[in-house]
Design an enzyme around this catalytic site. Structure first.
Site, PDB file in Angstrom:
ATOM      1  N   CYS A  11       0.863  -1.186   0.000  1.00  0.00           N
ATOM      2  CA  CYS A  11       0.000   0.000   0.000  1.00  0.00           C
ATOM      3  C   CYS A  11       0.901   1.238   0.000  1.00  0.00           C
ATOM      4  O   CYS A  11       2.065   1.154  -0.415  1.00  0.00           O
ATOM      5  CB  CYS A  11      -0.990  -0.016   1.162  1.00  0.00           C
ATOM      6  SG  CYS A  11      -0.257  -0.027   2.802  1.00  0.00           S
ATOM      7  N   ASN A  14       2.217   1.436   4.359  1.00  0.00           N
ATOM      8  CA  ASN A  14       2.502   0.145   5.030  1.00  0.00           C
ATOM      9  C   ASN A  14       2.222   0.216   6.534  1.00  0.00           C
ATOM     10  O   ASN A  14       2.939  -0.370   7.343  1.00  0.00           O
ATOM     11  CB  ASN A  14       3.952  -0.316   4.763  1.00  0.00           C
ATOM     12  CG  ASN A  14       4.227  -1.756   5.173  1.00  0.00           C
ATOM     13  OD1 ASN A  14       5.343  -2.085   5.576  1.00  0.00           O
ATOM     14  ND2 ASN A  14       3.251  -2.630   5.081  1.00  0.00           N
ATOM     15  N   CYS A  16      -1.536   0.752   7.374  1.00  0.00           N
ATOM     16  CA  CYS A  16      -2.981   0.459   7.496  1.00  0.00           C
ATOM     17  C   CYS A  16      -3.389  -0.791   6.722  1.00  0.00           C
ATOM     18  O   CYS A  16      -3.688  -1.829   7.308  1.00  0.00           O
ATOM     19  CB  CYS A  16      -3.813   1.642   7.006  1.00  0.00           C
ATOM     20  SG  CYS A  16      -3.595   3.159   7.957  1.00  0.00           S
ATOM     21  N   ARG A  17      -3.423  -0.702   5.390  1.00  0.00           N
ATOM     22  CA  ARG A  17      -4.015  -1.774   4.594  1.00  0.00           C
ATOM     23  C   ARG A  17      -3.116  -2.986   4.394  1.00  0.00           C
ATOM     24  O   ARG A  17      -3.527  -4.122   4.654  1.00  0.00           O
ATOM     25  CB  ARG A  17      -4.451  -1.215   3.228  1.00  0.00           C
ATOM     26  CG  ARG A  17      -5.578  -0.212   3.324  1.00  0.00           C
ATOM     27  CD  ARG A  17      -5.748   0.598   2.054  1.00  0.00           C
ATOM     28  NE  ARG A  17      -4.598   1.479   1.830  1.00  0.00           N
ATOM     29  CZ  ARG A  17      -4.424   2.225   0.755  1.00  0.00           C
ATOM     30  NH1 ARG A  17      -5.317   2.191  -0.206  1.00  0.00           N
ATOM     31  NH2 ARG A  17      -3.367   3.016   0.650  1.00  0.00           N
ATOM     32  N   SER A  18      -1.879  -2.763   3.923  1.00  0.00           N
ATOM     33  CA  SER A  18      -1.042  -3.939   3.623  1.00  0.00           C
ATOM     34  C   SER A  18      -0.595  -4.710   4.864  1.00  0.00           C
ATOM     35  O   SER A  18      -0.480  -5.941   4.783  1.00  0.00           O
ATOM     36  CB  SER A  18       0.151  -3.575   2.719  1.00  0.00           C
ATOM     37  OG  SER A  18       1.003  -2.638   3.312  1.00  0.00           O
ATOM     38  N   ASP A 134      -8.566   3.784   1.444  1.00  0.00           N
ATOM     39  CA  ASP A 134      -7.544   4.149   2.430  1.00  0.00           C
ATOM     40  C   ASP A 134      -8.226   4.615   3.720  1.00  0.00           C
ATOM     41  O   ASP A 134      -8.940   5.615   3.711  1.00  0.00           O
ATOM     42  CB  ASP A 134      -6.706   5.288   1.814  1.00  0.00           C
ATOM     43  CG  ASP A 134      -5.600   5.747   2.722  1.00  0.00           C
ATOM     44  OD1 ASP A 134      -5.500   5.236   3.855  1.00  0.00           O
ATOM     45  OD2 ASP A 134      -4.829   6.624   2.290  1.00  0.00           O
TER      46      ASP A 134
HETATM   47  P1  4NP Z   1      -1.855   2.794   4.053  1.00  0.00           P
HETATM   48  O1  4NP Z   1      -2.532   4.146   4.622  1.00  0.00           O
HETATM   49  O2  4NP Z   1      -1.285   3.107   2.696  1.00  0.00           O
HETATM   50  O3  4NP Z   1      -2.991   1.830   3.979  1.00  0.00           O
HETATM   51  O4  4NP Z   1      -0.798   2.400   5.060  1.00  0.00           O
HETATM   52  C1  4NP Z   1      -1.834   5.362   4.640  1.00  0.00           C
HETATM   53  C2  4NP Z   1      -0.938   5.619   5.647  1.00  0.00           C
HETATM   54  C3  4NP Z   1      -0.253   6.820   5.672  1.00  0.00           C
HETATM   55  C4  4NP Z   1      -0.484   7.753   4.672  1.00  0.00           C
HETATM   56  C5  4NP Z   1      -1.392   7.486   3.660  1.00  0.00           C
HETATM   57  C6  4NP Z   1      -2.065   6.289   3.647  1.00  0.00           C
HETATM   58  N1  4NP Z   1       0.223   8.988   4.699  1.00  0.00           N
HETATM   59  O5  4NP Z   1      -0.015   9.834   3.807  1.00  0.00           O
HETATM   60  O6  4NP Z   1       1.083   9.182   5.575  1.00  0.00           O
END
Ligand code: 4NP
Length: 165
Positions: A11, A14, A16-18, A134
């Site tokens: 993602c 790294n 939240c989702r992955s 997200d």
């Molecule tokens: P992820 O979620 O891609 O599912 O881990 C996010 C975590 C952090 C950010 C964006 C999405 N960020 O912009 O910091």
């Protein structure tokens, strides 16, 4: 004994989702008695959260479903991952595009680079989105939605990789 299939979930951050996908897929693999056949990891296309534990929202929703992801740590996706992993699963189209930017020859990833929701099946006839939404910065509902998508998609991915589909 054959070498394990290496699966990488990707993602943006790294956190939240992955990490959720990594934990859920590993949990399903263990439940199926197939741990010897898979190596599972996750990464983010950004380095924003490198070294950090998963987001509390992901840790919480995973725990509610009996999966412990608290020990996982964020790392950035690197070019070498394209060779190290047999299956690379991007959480959304933006992640997919970011990965493709590191690919020199598209043929080398054909059949190995996927979108997570390629593996999802419609549950209520309302159609499927292509992206795992997200949940970062949002409330617990968003994390529960991600969990449900990830659980269904991972189960189908496992069937696909074991030929049980
Ligand atoms: P992820 O979620 O891609 O599912 O881990 C996010 C975590 C952090 C950010 C964006 C999405 N960020 O912009 O910091």
């Amino acid at each position: 004994m054959s070498t394990p299939t290496r699966v990488l979930f990707v993602c943006l951050g790294n956190i939240c989702r992955s990490p959720l996908a990594e934990g859920v897929f590993r949990h399903q693999v263990e439940a199926a008695g197939l741990s010897h056949r898979f190596q599972v990891d996750s990464a983010g296309t950004s380095s924003y959260h490198a070294g950090e534990a998963p987001d509390p929202g992901s840790v919480r929703v995973a725990r509610q479903h009996g999966v412990d992801i608290s020990g996982q740590r964020s790392r950035q996706f690197v070019r070498q991952d394209l060779e190290r992993f047999d299956v690379i699963v991007a959480m959304d189209r933006s992640n997919h595009r970011n990965i493709l930017r590191l690919v020199e020859d598209i043929e080398t990833v054909r059949g190995r680079l996927w979108l997570m929701r390629n593996f999802e099946e419609e549950v209520d006839g309302s159609g499927l989105d292509e992206d795992v939404p997200d949940p970062w910065g949002g409330g617990p509902r968003g994390f529960e939605t991600v969990y449900e998508i990830v659980e269904r998609s991972c189960a189908n991915l496992l069937r696909h990789l074991t030929g049980a589909a």
